[in-house]
Design a protein around this motif. Structure first.
Motif, PDB file in Angstrom:
ATOM      1  N   PRO A   1       1.147  -1.399   0.274  1.00 28.97           N
ATOM      2  CA  PRO A   1       0.121  -0.192   0.196  1.00 28.97           C
ATOM      3  C   PRO A   1       0.337   1.130   0.373  1.00 28.97           C
ATOM      4  O   PRO A   1       2.049   1.130   0.179  1.00 28.97           O
TER       5      PRO A   1
ATOM      6  N   LEU B   1       3.964   4.165   4.709  1.00 28.17           N
ATOM      7  CA  LEU B   1       4.185   5.507   5.622  1.00 28.17           C
ATOM      8  C   LEU B   1       5.160   5.704   6.061  1.00 28.17           C
ATOM      9  O   LEU B   1       5.964   4.942   6.868  1.00 28.17           O
TER      10      LEU B   1
ATOM     11  N   SER C   1       1.191  12.570   0.877  1.00 23.44           N
ATOM     12  CA  SER C   1       2.302  12.134   2.127  1.00 23.44           C
ATOM     13  C   SER C   1       2.367  13.220   2.563  1.00 23.44           C
ATOM     14  O   SER C   1       3.350  14.100   1.676  1.00 23.44           O
TER      15      SER C   1
ATOM     16  N   GLY D   1      -2.471   8.945   2.170  1.00 20.91           N
ATOM     17  CA  GLY D   1      -3.786   8.387   1.305  1.00 20.91           C
ATOM     18  C   GLY D   1      -4.027   9.241   0.232  1.00 20.91           C
ATOM     19  O   GLY D   1      -3.128   9.782  -0.504  1.00 20.91           O
TER      20      GLY D   1
ATOM     21  N   GLN E   1      -8.164   4.879   0.518  1.00 18.66           N
ATOM     22  CA  GLN E   1      -7.019   4.560   1.518  1.00 18.66           C
ATOM     23  C   GLN E   1      -6.482   5.817   2.204  1.00 18.66           C
ATOM     24  O   GLN E   1      -6.451   7.162   1.375  1.00 18.66           O
TER      25      GLN E   1
ATOM     26  N   GLY F   1      -3.813   6.796   5.866  1.00 18.87           N
ATOM     27  CA  GLY F   1      -2.729   6.280   6.890  1.00 18.87           C
ATOM     28  C   GLY F   1      -2.308   6.866   7.972  1.00 18.87           C
ATOM     29  O   GLY F   1      -2.196   8.143   7.263  1.00 18.87           O
TER      30      GLY F   1
ATOM     31  N   ARG G   1       1.828   1.388  12.617  1.00 21.03           N
ATOM     32  CA  ARG G   1       1.135   1.971  11.919  1.00 21.03           C
ATOM     33  C   ARG G   1      -0.618   1.474  11.631  1.00 21.03           C
ATOM     34  O   ARG G   1      -0.707   0.033  11.889  1.00 21.03           O
TER      35      ARG G   1
ATOM     36  N   ARG H   1      -4.396   1.530   8.865  1.00 20.53           N
ATOM     37  CA  ARG H   1      -4.139   2.096   7.690  1.00 20.53           C
ATOM     38  C   ARG H   1      -6.296   1.725   7.413  1.00 20.53           C
ATOM     39  O   ARG H   1      -6.464   0.752   8.332  1.00 20.53           O
ATOM     40  N   TYR H   2      -6.581   2.487   6.494  1.00 23.87           N
ATOM     41  CA  TYR H   2      -7.894   1.760   5.792  1.00 23.87           C
ATOM     42  C   TYR H   2      -7.971   2.061   4.488  1.00 23.87           C
ATOM     43  O   TYR H   2      -7.294   2.682   3.671  1.00 23.87           O
ATOM     44  N   THR H   3      -8.762   0.717   4.393  1.00 23.00           N
ATOM     45  CA  THR H   3      -8.502   0.736   2.509  1.00 23.00           C
ATOM     46  C   THR H   3     -10.442   0.873   2.341  1.00 23.00           C
ATOM     47  O   THR H   3     -10.464  -0.954   2.948  1.00 23.00           O
TER      48      THR H   3
END
Length: 720
Positions: free
Chosen positions: A164, A167, A199, A209, A258, A260, A271, A273-275
Motif C-alpha cells: 500500500p 508510510l 503524503s 492517503g 486509502q 493511513g 502504523r 491504515r484503512y482501505t
C-alpha cells in the motif's frame, strides 16, 4: 546498463525479470539522466525471500514493479497491469476485470496480498477480480512458483504482493510533503479516471492517503459481421461472435480510497491504515442466458462489490539482531449479484448476496546475521473467516474457515553460493453452516472438513561469474478446498452454468521445481527459466453432460496434474538511446489421468518491445517512444472447462486462433528541472484495431476482444 531516471538515494528499477536498486548522488534532480558509469551498488527483493537480497541470488523467481514503470503500466485491474511479465497472464472480462494467472494457475491458486497479508475477494468465480486499486499502491512484487511457505494456502502457483501507499518517516528532522494528481481518459469505453494521493513525512508522525474514481461506459470491439440469430447453416459462420461493435452491459463505476497514519518513538514504529473499494458493474451475458430470446438483443447482469479493511501493524526492534513485526487485519467483503438479465440500473434483487468478515493475526520475528545464517524470519499466522450467504440462490454457503500456520525461513551464503530453506505447518478447518445460508442447502446443519499439511522450500543460487547466476528452487505448496468447491449448488450467471460442489474433496498438494540461468551486464539483462509443478488432488470443474433449465451442469472433481513451462526474457541497451526487450512464455498443463489439457491455460506468447529515449529535447523532459508487438498462439479449450460450451454453440467459440497485436506509447515531462515534472503519457492499445479473441478473455465465447483504445494520462506532482 543506463538508467535515464533516478531519484536521490535508492530507487527500484524493473529490468526484464531483474529488479535493481541503483544509488544516485544526493542533489541530482529526479528527471535528470544518470551517467552510464553509474554503478549498481545494491539490489533488493523483499517478497518471497527470508531477508532482503539480490534478485539474481534468489532461489525463487521474483519481479518488482515500482516507480515510473509502475505508473506507465497502471491499469484498472491488477491482472491487466501485470500481464506483460514473463509467465504472468490475466483472465479478463473487459478492462474492469483482470485476474492474475501465474504459470497457468489462477483464482484460489494465486495468493493476492496487501502488505504481505492475504486478502480474499471471493475468488471462486472465474471473473472475480482482486479488489485492489493499483493507483493506491507503492510497489507490486510477483513471486512465481509455490509460495505456501510464507503465505499458506492458495499460494500454490505464486503470490502477488501489493504494497500500500508508503508510510515512511523523515530522517533529517524536517517535514516533507508531496503528492500526485491523476487525470486519465480512454476512448474505447469512454473511461475517465480522476485520482489524488499525497503524503506528509515527519520525524515522529507520517500520514498518507489517496482517492480515485474510475467510471466507464460500454466496451467497443471491431464491428465484424454477425450471423446469429437465427443459427447459421454454414459451419464457418457459427464461429462468428454473437455481438460486435459496442458491447452493451460492460460498464462500471468505481470509487476507491486509502488513508493511513504512522508513529515512531523509541520502542519502534506503529502504523494504522484503512482501505476501501467500491465497484458497481455489469457483465454482458451470452444468449439466451437472461429473460429474453436472442432476437430481442443482449442482456446483462448487475453486480455490487464492496471491500473494506483496517490494518494495524508495528515494527519493534528487540536488539541489533532481532525485530518483531506484529500485524492485525480486519477485512469485510460483500458480493451482490442479480439474476441473469437484471442489470445494475435496476438495483440489486438479492439473488446472490454473500458477505464475510475475516480477521488475520500475523507475528513475524526477523533477524539479521546469526552465525552461519545471513538472515531469516520466524512466524505464526492465525486467520478466521465468518461468511453468510443471504441470497435466494445458495451458490456458495455461509460458514467459517479457520487457519493456523507456523513457519521458519532462513538464508546462508557460503562464498558464491546462497542457500535458502524453510518449513511450515498449517491446520485448516472449513465448516459450512445451514444457519448462515438463506437458501436451502445440500447438507443438514453443519458440514466440517479438516486439513493438516506440511510444506517447505529449499533452493539456492550460485554466482558462476559476476554476471552469470544459476538458481534452482524446490518448493512444496498446498491449497485447502473452499466453501464454494465443497458445497456450491446453484446457477452462476457469470459463466452461464449450474455449478455443484463436492464435499469429499481433499487438499491440493504440489511439488514445484525451478531451474533458472540469469545474466546481468552493463548493457544486457536476461534470464531463462524452466519449471515443473506436480499437483496431487488438483480440483477442477467438470462438465457432467447434463443440463438444468437449458444451462450446462458443472461439478467439482479431482485428479493429479502436471504443469511444465519455460520463461525467457532479455533486455538490451543497443545504443545510448535505443532499448530492445523480448519475452517468451509457454506452459503446458495436463490432467495426469486423462491426458487432456487443464482448464484456462494461457496460450504461448511472445512480446517484443522497443523503446527510444533521446534524453531531454528542449522543454520536453525525458521523452520516449515505445512500440510493442504481442503474438499469441492458437489454443484449444480443454474438455469441460468453463466456457468450453461455446465451441458447440450456434455462435462464437471457446477455442481461439493465433493473433498479433501492436501497441504504441509516447510520453514526456514538462517543466521542473528539479523535482518531478508534470508527466503526459499517450498509449494506443491494439493499434490496428485487430479482430481477435484472447484465450483468457471470458467474453471470447460470444464477443471479440477489445478494439483500439487510445488513452491519455496527466500526472501532476504536488508539493516536494
Amino acid at each position: 546498463m543506463r538508467f535515464k531516471q533516478a531519484v536521490p538515494g535508492r530507487s527500484l528499477v524493473l529490468a526484464g525479470s531483474v529488479s535493481l536498486v541503483v544509488t544516485a548522488p544526493m542533489g541530482w534532480a529526479q528527471d535528470e539522466p544518470v551517467p552510464s558509469t553509474q554503478s549498481l551498488e545494491e539490489i533488493v527483493v523483499e517478497a518471497g525471500a527470508p531477508a532482503p537480497g539480490s534478485p539474481l541470488m534468489q532461489a525463487a523467481q521474483v519481479d518488482v514493479l515500482q516507480g515510473a514503470e509502475k505508473d506507465r503500466r497502471e491499469a484498472t485491474s491488477l491482472g491487466n497491469m501485470l500481464d506483460d511479465m514473463p509467465g504472468v497472464d490475466t483472465v479478463s472480462a473487459g478492462n474492469q476485470v483482470g485476474k492474475p494467472v501465474i504459470r497457468g494457475l489462477s483464482g484460489n491458486r494465486v495468493r493476492v496480498l496487501s502488505g504481505g497479508i492475504g486478502v480474499d475477494h471471493q475468488q471462486f468465480g472465474t471473473r472475480h477480480s482482486p479488489n485492489i486499486e493499483p493507483f493506491l499502491s507503492d510497489r507490486i512484487e510477483v513471486v512465481r512458483g509455490a509460495a505456501s511457505l510464507l503465505y499458506g494456502s492458495d499460494a500454490i502457483g505464486g503470490a502477488v504482493n501489493v504494497a500500500p501507499l508508503a508510510l515512511e518517516f523523515s530522517e533529517d528532522g524536517e517535514r516533507h510533503s508531496s503528492g500526485d494528481a491523476l487525470l486519465g481518459y480512454a476512448t474505447n469505453n469512454d473511461q475517465s479516471d480522476l485520482g489524488l494521493k499525497a503524503s506528509s513525512r515527519g520525524d515522529r508522525w507520517t500520514v498518507a492517503g489517496g482517492i480515485i474514481r474510475r467510471n466507464a461506459d460500454n466496451l467497443t470491439v471491431p464491428d465484424d459481421p454477425t450471423f446469429f440469430p437465427p443459427p447459421p447453416s454454414d459451419p464457418e459462420k457459427r464461429r462468428a461472435p454473437a455481438y460486435t461493435g459496442t458491447l452493451d452491459y460492460t460498464d462500471f463505476d468505481q470509487l476507491n480510497g486509502q488513508v493511513g497514519v504512522g508513529y515512531r518513538a523509541g520502542f519502534g514504529e506503529i502504523r494504522l491504515r484503512y482501505t476501501g473499494w467500491r465497484n458497481e458493474q455489469n457483465f454482458l451475458l451470452p444468449p439466451p442466458a437472461g429473460n429474453k430470446p436472442p432476437s430481442q438483443g443482449p442482456e446483462g447482469v448487475g453486480q455490487n462489490l464492496e471491500n473494506d479493511d483496517i490494518r494495524l501493524d508495528a515494527r519493534l526492534p528487540v536488539d541489533a539482531t532481532w525485530t518483531v513485526e506484529p500485524t492485525l487485519v480486519w477485512q469485510n467483503n460483500l458480493r451482490q449479484s442479480n439474476a441473469a438479465g437484471t442489470p445494475r440500473d435496476q438495483l440489486f434483487d438479492g439473488t446472490i448476496d454473500i458477505e464475510f468478515d475475516q480477521y488475520t493475526t500475523r507475528v513475524e520475528a526477523r533477524h539479521k546475521q546469526i552465525g552461519l545464517l545471513d538472515g531469516g524470519r520466524l512466524g505464526v499466522a492465525y486467520r478466521t473467516r465468518d461468511q453468510v450467504s443471504r441470497g435466494s440462490t445458495q451458490l456458495t454457503p455461509g460458514g467459517t474457515v479457520t487457519n493456523v500456520g507456523v513457519f521458519a525461513f532462513e538464508e546462508s551464503t557460503i562464498g558464491r553460493l546462497t542457500l535458502q530453506a524453510g518449513l511450515r505447518q498449517d491446520w485448516t478447518e472449513t465448516v459450512a453452516k445451514s444457519s448462515k445460508t438463506a437458501a436451502p442447502t445440500t447438507f443438514a446443519s453443519e458440514d466440517e472438513n479438516d486439513y493438516a499439511v506440511t510444506t517447505g522450500s529449499v533452493g539456492g543460487a550460485y554466482a558462476i561469474t559476476d554476471q552469470l547466476t544459476l538458481a534452482s528452487n524446490i518448493s512444496r505448496g498446498f491449497r485447502a478446498p473452499t466453501l464454494f468447491e465443497l458445497h456450491a449448488d446453484g446457477v452462476h450467471a457469470g459463466v452461464a452454468a449450474v455449478q455443484q460442489g463436492n464435499a469429499d474433496l481433499e487438499a491440493e498438494k504440489s511439488l514445484n521445481t525451478d531451474l533458472a540461468l540469469r545474466w546481468r551486464s552493463e548493457r544486457l539483462s536476461a534470464s531463462a527459466t524452466v519449471y515443473r509443478n506436480v499437483i496431487d488432488h488438483y480440483i477442477f470443474l467438470q462438465d457432467t453432460g447434463t443440463t438444468q433449465n437449458g444451462l450446462p451442469v458443472f461439478s467439482y472433481q479431482q485428479t493429479d496434474a502436471v504443469l511444465t513451462g519455460a520463461e525467457l526474457t532479455a533486455t538490451a541497451q543497443l545504443t545510448d538511446t535505443l532499448e530492445l526487450g523480448t519475452t517468451y512464455s509457454t506452459v503446458n498443463g495436463e490432467n495426469d489421468r486423462t491426458g487432456n489439457d487443464l482448464p484456462l491455460q494461457p496460450a504461448d506468447e511472445v512480446l517484443v518491445e522497443g523503446v527510444w529515449r533521446p534524453g531531454h529535447l528542449g522543454w520536453l523532459r525525458s521523452p520516449y517512444v515505445r512500440l510493442g508487438v504481442r503474438h499469441n498462439a492458437s489454443k484449444d479449450a480443454a474438455p469441460g472447462e468453463p466456457f468450453a460450451q461455446f465451441d458447440n454453440a450456434p455462435f462464437g467459440t471457446a477455442s481461439t486462433d493465433a493473433y498479433t497485436v501492436a501497441d504504441l506509447g509516447v510520453g514526456f515531462g514538462v517543466g521542473r528541472r528539479s523535482g518531478k515534472p508534470v508527466r503526459i503519457d499517450l498509449s494506443v492499445r491494439n493499434l490496428t484495431d485487430e479482430s481477435y479473441r484472447d484465450f483468457l478473455d471470458t467474453y471470447k465465447g460470444y464477443a471479440l476482444s477489445q478494439g483500439r483504445n487510445v488513452s491519455a494520462t496527466l500526472r501532476v506532482p504536488l508539493g516536494g
